[in-house]
Structure formats: structure tokens, C-alpha cells
Design an enzyme around this catalytic site. Sequence first.
Site, PDB file in Angstrom:
ATOM      1  N   CYS A  93       0.834  -1.199   0.000  1.00 59.71           N
ATOM      2  CA  CYS A  93       0.000   0.000   0.000  1.00 59.71           C
ATOM      3  C   CYS A  93       0.871   1.252   0.000  1.00 59.71           C
ATOM      4  O   CYS A  93       1.715   1.426   0.890  1.00 59.71           O
ATOM      5  CB  CYS A  93      -0.922  -0.009   1.210  1.00 59.71           C
ATOM      6  SG  CYS A  93      -1.945   1.469   1.324  1.00 59.71           S
ATOM      7  N   HIS A  94       0.654   2.123  -0.988  1.00 60.26           N
ATOM      8  CA  HIS A  94       1.513   3.300  -1.138  1.00 60.26           C
ATOM      9  C   HIS A  94       1.298   4.322  -0.031  1.00 60.26           C
ATOM     10  O   HIS A  94       2.161   5.165   0.229  1.00 60.26           O
ATOM     11  CB  HIS A  94       1.262   3.952  -2.502  1.00 60.26           C
ATOM     12  CG  HIS A  94       2.455   4.649  -3.071  1.00 60.26           C
ATOM     13  ND1 HIS A  94       3.365   5.330  -2.289  1.00 60.26           N
ATOM     14  CD2 HIS A  94       2.889   4.794  -4.352  1.00 60.26           C
ATOM     15  CE1 HIS A  94       4.303   5.859  -3.066  1.00 60.26           C
ATOM     16  NE2 HIS A  94       4.042   5.534  -4.318  1.00 60.26           N
ATOM     17  N   ASN A  95       0.172   4.270   0.673  1.00 64.07           N
ATOM     18  CA  ASN A  95      -0.043   5.216   1.772  1.00 64.07           C
ATOM     19  C   ASN A  95       0.892   4.957   2.943  1.00 64.07           C
ATOM     20  O   ASN A  95       1.178   5.872   3.723  1.00 64.07           O
ATOM     21  CB  ASN A  95      -1.483   5.136   2.283  1.00 64.07           C
ATOM     22  CG  ASN A  95      -2.509   5.558   1.259  1.00 64.07           C
ATOM     23  OD1 ASN A  95      -3.229   4.722   0.727  1.00 64.07           O
ATOM     24  ND2 ASN A  95      -2.578   6.844   0.951  1.00 64.07           N
TER      25      ASN A  95
END
Length: 463
Positions: free
Chosen positions: A161-163
Amino acid sequence: MVSFKARRSEPELVSPARPTPRETKALSDLDDQRSLRYYETVIAFFRSRPGCGDKPDDPAKAIKAALAEALVYYYPIAGRLREAAGGKLVVDCTAEGVVFVEADADVRLEEFGEPLLPPYPCVEELLCDAGETRAVIAKPLVLMQVTRLRCGGFVIGFHMCHNIADGFGMVQFVRSVAELARGEAVPTILPVWKRDLLTAHNPSLMTHSDASYKQPSPNDLQYKSDDVMLSTPIEDMIVQYFLFGPRDIATLRSHIRGYLASSATSFELLTAIMWRCRTIALGYESNQWVRLMITMNARGKWNRHTLIPRGYYGNAHFSPIVEATVAEVCSQPLAHTVELVRKTKLSMTKECMESMVHTIALTRQWPPPMMDRIYEVSDTKCIATSVTRFGWAELVGGGIPLAGDLTSKLGSDHMRCKNEDDEYSTIVSMLLPKPAMERFRNEMSVWLNKHDEKNLVTLMSSL
């Protein structure tokens, strides 16, 4: 290209090897961008090193055990995202774990190609199913598959997840797994959270004069773009990878006069020419504004004013933007376009960084909603080199494949590789509508003195 099917185990959750704190952690404003609500995909190919006495019998099981150990240090990654007040993301450190899949493929490493370059054959067989890649709430933050090859090598493919992390943060995490798998007691670099470093404390105070950082008006938020890159369905696009060896760089450099002929970096040179050719290929009008956005790692040496601590694995990438008319980009001498690229990089001052964080805190996205006709470029050449720490296996290739979330791949990634002459080279991805790709290839062939676009060294992939 070789074709194969991987035999996968059932997905299982790997939790931290020991108890970890149960708490809720806030993300930074950079982490919380809506445009980062997706799973980034990375793949890495490893060759087994003969003669290593500490080589495990099964690399997948060794990596799985190391993953559980790494999650003790990176325990937020074993948690789940949720939306708090105002829709802002937080991570609940629940120790639920990450997804892990073991797989086997009846294929040898050399069958992927020599040299090993994207697009990688049957890449989806090397990745486990991430489901809807734009849905990140209450889901595992990492999904990893380790595929054993017939030759003794293996492939690590994962969605993250890029967050929760940027590219450098993802690689730092995998590097920790590799170090623990080779027998280290603790990771060389211990993780640092400190997401408040890149959080705006008073986002209404906007000080930067650049239009990129102004507070959007209600009209800006309703802006409807006519950019063909945004209106073309992803299935009507094509991606190609362009390979540039030392001789290609020398040919491109010969088109520049003045001090830039020797001082321009290969990244500046390739970005300038590809931005120019892409702009022409997309058929924008000469009086329209086009934009270049360069993703820069704030951990780099250029950033001496907002120090990012060693071990920080959150999003620390800043993306300055330069604007110019189509006529300026495409009609001026190439040196002028190179100057625009350099200007973009040098614009990332402390004031610019703070203003970008403030803008993101207000809009929850970057670039601002009223900006289109953007060419986004990332230099990822130095990322993969820091993963080569297994000891009993060496990294021989990998990068960001054409897999997973395709809408996040509208820009270009610069990746390092070796060409067929064993020379260090740069491979650059380009995603365009199919008619525009043909025009782009024709434009590039002129700059490279190929005379025929068929002579370009490109590798193609279908969507």
C-alpha cells in the site's frame, strides 16, 4: 517469450514473530494523498549463489520466517488502515499480519531473457492476487509471493500500500527481510515513523508564489480536463520500454551545445527528449500549457534543509512541477528543454516543500486538480541496488512491472539494467494511446539518428 503457470500455496497471514504495541498511528499529509490509495507493485529476481554454506534449503520458508521477524520492527505494516475524522487515514496496529504465498514455477532464470529486462513474461504468475488495487481500507498492507525457480533461483513479487511507504521505504522494508533471512540479529537500518515531520501544522498559510501551490478555488475543484491521456481508456493504451545504452546517451548529448553538453545528467537528457517527443506525439496545440513533474526523494543529498531521519520509511517524495507552452517545449533548442528539466529539480527549496505539504493537506492530492497535460517522471535507478543483501542469493534484475494498478503508471520510470553488451544502461517506460506511441517512436528515432523507428531498442507489452 517463455510461458508458464505458477503453482501457488493458499495465501496465509504472517504476523509479527513477537508481541508488538497495539496503538493507532497517524499518517503524514504526504501519506494521506487520495492519489496514493493503491498498491504499488515491485518484482525482484534472484540467482542462487553457489558455495554459500549458510544457504537455506528453502528460500521461500526462510523469507517467510524473516518476514515475521521484520514485522516486529515494522509492526504498523502488520496493521490495517481506516478512515478517521474527516476521512483522514490512520493505521491501527493490530498485528493481523501481511499476506504471504509460496509458489513454484517450472522455469529457469535465464528463460526470462538475457539480459533480464522488462516486460517480464507471465509477470502475473509471480504476484499474488491483490484484489481491487484501489481499495486499501481494512486490508493487508503487503501481499508477497516468493516463487521458487527450477534453477534454484527465486522471484519476490509484492504489492504494498503506497499510503504506508514510498518506493525507498518499500525497499528498506524488503532489505530488512533479506538481512534477517541471511542471519542478522537486527536490521541494519531500524525503522523510523515520525510522520509528523511531513504534516502541515497550519495548512491555510500559503506562502509560495508558484501557481502550482496556490489554494484551489471551488472552480478549480470542478475542473474538467480534455487531456487525451486522461480520457483514453487504459485498455486502448500501449506500454513500451526504451533501452538507452552509453552510445545512445552520447548520440543524444551530441544534439546539445554549450555547457549543458557535458554537465547534463543522463536523467535530465532523457527526460527532456522524451517529454518533447511525448508532447508532439499526443498532438497538443502549440499554445496549450504542458507540465513536467519530477518525483524526487527527500532523503537525497539535495535536501539539506528538511532532514529526513535515516530509517524513515513513509512517503518522502516531493514532485516539483514546471509549466511551459507546447511551442516552448518543442520548438526551442534541446538545451532549453534540458534547462527546464534542471529548473524543475532545482526548484525544490524548503519553501517549495512546505508549500507542497500545505497544498496536499488542503486538497488531499498532488498534482492539484486543475493541472493536466502532465508528464510525471521518476528516477528509480538506485532503488533496487540496496536489496542485494541475502548473502546466499544475488539480485539480477527487477523493478516496477506492468502489473497491479495500471492507472498509476501513466508516467515514466527510469530503471537501471545491463544491455546485451553487459553495459550499464537505462530503461524507461512509456505508456501512451496506441496512435500516439507510433508517433513517439518516430520522433525518438530522429533524435537517436536511427533513421527508422524499427531500429529503436524497445521492449513491448500489451495491457
